[in-house]
Design an enzyme around this catalytic site. Structure first.
Site, PDB file in Angstrom:
ATOM      1  N   ASP A 411       0.852  -1.195   0.000  1.00  0.00           N
ATOM      2  CA  ASP A 411       0.000   0.000   0.000  1.00  0.00           C
ATOM      3  C   ASP A 411       0.891   1.249   0.000  1.00  0.00           C
ATOM      4  OD1 ASP A 411      -2.340   1.535   0.202  1.00  0.00           O
ATOM      5  OD2 ASP A 411      -2.457   1.341   2.376  1.00  0.00           O
ATOM      6  N   GLU A 414       2.824   5.143  -3.795  1.00  0.00           N
ATOM      7  CA  GLU A 414       2.877   6.174  -4.878  1.00  0.00           C
ATOM      8  C   GLU A 414       4.217   6.887  -4.883  1.00  0.00           C
ATOM      9  OE1 GLU A 414       0.366   5.866  -2.619  1.00  0.00           O
ATOM     10  OE2 GLU A 414      -0.797   4.651  -4.024  1.00  0.00           O
ATOM     11  N   ASP A 491      -8.912   3.726  -2.897  1.00  0.00           N
ATOM     12  CA  ASP A 491      -9.961   4.076  -1.939  1.00  0.00           C
ATOM     13  C   ASP A 491     -11.222   4.603  -2.609  1.00  0.00           C
ATOM     14  OD1 ASP A 491      -8.176   3.230  -0.099  1.00  0.00           O
ATOM     15  OD2 ASP A 491      -7.492   5.233   0.470  1.00  0.00           O
TER      16      ASP A 491
END
Ligand code: MIG
Length: 802
Positions: A411, A414, A491
């Site tokens: 997770d 980025e 999300d």
């Protein structure tokens, strides 16, 4: 003349290099049907090594491609023609404009233009290295490509909005964005690859730049697609079709095939940010088992760590992780823990100490270790763009492999960063443009960050658990991420609009070379309702994987939380998923060879059909199974588009109804418990029976559901151990129609058939049956013939009354 000189070089990997006063172009044919045109405007001023360009390290292109194909060069006045891989580049040396054509090679195929680039340009770098983010030139290199009227632009990575991106301006800058909306851009994954569809024909365009980039898809100028990159080059690949599936196949050959997931990862998965302890997870597993709901995996979010320190486990919640993994396995459930890249800055924390000592961290432009804030605060960031950091991170996975864990989700890669110390503005919640990965700026490395992180995960499992097939899920990614990880769409929210949005998003990822993608079922943010969750499970029957996930503080959303009738409707949808697993797993295996995604937009197989091309509220599983979920509150029917061909209604795979002649818009009656499905004539699907969880992908019971077409039908079934090496057997079920007789047989390659396999064949679309030979038993009712096949059957013949 802009590009005067040229030379052919490279023994193993031939290339033609063309240059003038300032610019360099390098042409090669890395694969059949793929031409690479590396453009370096202002190469002289950029210090790229004019008139040669330095070797490029691509994060997307496979490191082990075969030797590039030979090139043939012809000078024709100011035009230089470079032929290779079956394509021809026509470069105007006066202006720099170029076109790529196919055919016209004297072998009878007429010349056809794939793409035309009227212009490209660049700006020299600013004299002083910029410390201030505002001083980066985000439009340093530009490329304009003709965008003919009516051409559709599919793919371009993870995007909201319609499947055809024409009319949108897209940014390539991986962004942790919550919440996103139906027009938010960019999101977590950047893939600068599009399949351009014009009528029946398709070709691909891939700009292999990890630098921040934008694509203006015929928005500002209605007939022009413009790329603007912050980097010094534009590394362009033109991929031949002729069909979208051919473009995807070539793109997968170039950037890598996705490895086959383990079967368990395709089963039902439950997740929630908020499960804190092993006891919480025990209760979830028990909740499924008590209610006879299938379950294969449970995801473990950040609370299992000790103070959000990666590669630690808090002993209060998880006193013995290994023992708990074994306990869950005893119930047929795998555990999938989360890993974030941010490392807590804390003295004596070994992960931090090792990273500091070995200089593994991202630095500021001034050379200090960059300090930010994520869940751990303060936090520092590993520089995955360096191989030694990848090797180190891979070794940390021993924590999981020792505990018997076989999958994880990466997770926040980025990378997400909530704030910086000292404070600075950044684009998106991430690191500043001028942070340094070795000597490379973040502006160049940002989009690439997640790829080597997931590569490290795969390397970790390969090293410490070589016997298993790992499951790696990543939130962020760049082109080529499919080699390392599967992805989810981040999300989303518990809303009908996000349910509907999930289909074009997943389909768009599939069209971007990422065959294994899914959205959080039920929605992450906000509170779901029973109806939304039930409809979401139905829609997700063909997601590549099926994970219910929700955010901290939102309403509980496990399948039973809304009571009846929802629990039963969800159970039926889960059972439908498990019945479909032989087909889904076969599609998964195909994806690893062809690049075609599991969940396919109609555009992939019916590109020439205008209605199909932009249809994004339905999808195909394979060529012949149409899924048309209801995705609106209170709706009990919907419109469905069926392209050319005959389609039999096979709602819930058990209610066989009308046969429609496509192309047609039909109305499907779909009360809450109904998922509209249609099977195309000529197709046969392998199905099995529902189960509490998966075991081996060698199915003891197989039911083939076939829809008889003009020449019969064909079905495929891939089977293996479901884990470990992907070596199995492929069975083709072949039904040959001759007049009013059907001869059914199977062809198998690979290991021998499982002797105890019991097969049933259901055939739709037959006239009343007169005779059956070779079956153990049969019945004919309401237009459906049901045959029980004997062990080791070889051929079955059916004749009917015309
Ligand atoms: O800042 O780990 O997308 O799936 O539950 C939020 C907590 C961090 C974002 C992921 C989500 C996950 C959550 N994470």
């Amino acid at each position: 003349m802009r590009l005067g000189q040229f030379v052919t070089e490279g023994g193993r990997n031939p290339q033609v290099r063309v240059w003038g006063e300032t610019d360099v172009v390098v042409v090669s044919a890395p694969l059949p049907g793929v031409l690479r045109v590396r453009l370096a405007p202002q190469a002289r001023a950029s210090g790229l090594g004019f008139p040669r360009l330095p070797e490029k390290r691509s994060f997307a292109v496979c490191p082990d491609l075969p030797e590039a194909g030979p090139l043939n060069v012809q000078e024709d006045g100011e035009t230089l023609r470079v032929r290779g891989g079956g394509l021809t580049l026509h470069l105007n040396r006066q202006t720099g404009a170029w076109r790529v054509t196919e055919g016209g090679d004297g072998h009878g195929t007429p010349e056809r233009e794939l793409t035309s680039v009227p212009g490209w340009s660049g700006e020299a770098p600013t004299a002083r290295p910029a410390l201030d983010a505002e001083r980066f030139n985000l439009r340093r290199s530009r490329l304009s490509v003709d965008a003919p009227d009516g051409a559709a632009y599919l793919g371009f990575g993870e995007r909201v909005g319609p499947l055809d991106k024409r009319g949108m301006v897209l940014t390539f800058w991986n962004t942790d964005c919550y919440p996103h909306h139906t027009d938010t851009d960019p999101l977590y994954i950047s893939v600068p690859f599009t399949t351009v569809v014009q009528g029946e024909q398709a070709h691909g365009l891939f700009v292999d730049e990890t630098w921040r980039m934008t694509a203006d898809v015929a928005r500002t100028h209605p007939r022009e697609l413009t790329f603007a990159s912050a980097g010094p080059e534009l590394d362009v690949y033109v991929l031949a079709g002729p069909r979208p599936a051919d473009v995807l196949r070539r793109y997968a050959a170039l950037t890598g095939h996705a490895p086959l997931p383990p079967l368990w990862a395709l089963g039902a998965a439950q997740s929630r940010w908020g499960y804190r302890t092993a006891d919480d997870l025990r209760a979830v597993i028990a909740g499924y088992r008590e209610r006879d709901l299938p379950l294969d995996s449970v995801y473990i979010d950040i609370e299992y760590m000790d103070a959000f320190k990666v590669w630690t486990v808090n002993r209060t919640g998880f006193p013995d992780l290994g023992a708990f993994v074994r306990e869950a396995a005893g119930q047929g459930v795998r555990l999938v823990p989360i890993i974030d890249p941010g490392i807590k800055l804390e003295a004596d924390y070994d992960v931090y100490e090792q990273a500091m000592k070995n200089d593994y961290l991202v630095r500021t432009a001034r050379g200090d270790v960059l300090v930010g804030e994520v869940w751990p605060d303060p936090a520092v960031f590993p520089d995955f763009t360096r191989p030694e950091v990848v090797a180190w991170w891979a070794a940390r996975h021993k924590l999981f492999t020792d505990a018997g864990i076989q999958g994880q989700w990466n997770d926040m890669n980025e990378p997400a960063c909530f704030s910086l110390a000292p404070p600075r503005e950044t684009e998106g919640k991430t690191l500043p443009y001028d942070a340094l990965h070795g000597s490379r700026p973040h502006l160049e490395m940002h989009n690439a960050y997640a790829n080597p992180m997931s590569q490290a995960s795969r390397a970790g499992y390969a090293k410490y658990s070589p016997e298993i097939r790992p499951w790696i899920l990543s939130r962020a990614g760049y082109a080529g991420i499919q080699r390392h990880a599967t992805v989810w769409t981040g999300d989303n929210t518990s809303s009908w609009s996000h349910l509907a949005l999930s289909l074009p998003m997943i389909a768009g990822l599939g069209l971007s070379g990422i065959p294994f993608a899914a959205a959080d079922v039920g929605g992450f943010g906000g509170d779901a309702t029973g109806e939304l969750l039930a409809r979401w499970y139905q829609a997700a029957v063909g997601y590549a994987f099926l994970r219910n996930h929700s955010a901290l503080g939102t309403a509980d959303q496990e399948p039973w939380r809304f009571g009846e009738p929802y629990t039963s409707v969800i159970r039926a949808a889960l059972e439908l998923r498990y019945r479909l697993l032989p087909h889904l797993y076969t599609l998964a295996e195909q994806a690893t060879r062809t690049g075609l995604p599991v969940l396919r937009p109609l555009a992939l197989h019916y590109a020439g059909d205008e209605d199909a091309l932009r249809e994004d509220s339905q999808y195909l599983l394979g060529q012949g199974l149409m899924v048309a979920p209801v995705m609106a509150a209170g709706h009990r029917r919907r419109q469905v588009y069926l392209p050319a061909g005959r389609w039999a209604a096979v709602f819930n795979l058990s209610e066989f109804g009308e046969i429609h002649e496509g192309p047609a818009h039909v109305t499907a009656d779909a009360p809450l418990h109904t998922l509209p499905l249609y099977l195309k004539a000529g197709e046969a699907l392998p199905l099995t029976e529902p189960a509490a969880h998966t075991a081996q992908a060698r199915w003891p019971r197989v039911t083939w559901l076939a829809h008889l077409g003009a020449s019969g039908f064909v079905g495929q079934l891939y089977e293996d151990a479901g884990n470990g090496p992907a070596e199995g057997r492929l069975t083709r079920l072949i039904g040959d129609r001759v007049g009013s007789a059907l001869h059914v047989r199977r062809e198998t390659t690979g290991e021998a058939a499982t002797p105890e396999q019991r097969e049933v064949l259901q055939i739709i679309g037959l006239d009343p049956v007169r005779e059956v030979q070779g079956a153990a038993a049969f019945s004919y009712e309401d237009g459906v013939l049901r045959l029980t096949l004997p062990a080791r059957w070889e051929e079955v013949t059916v004749t009917w009354v015309e």
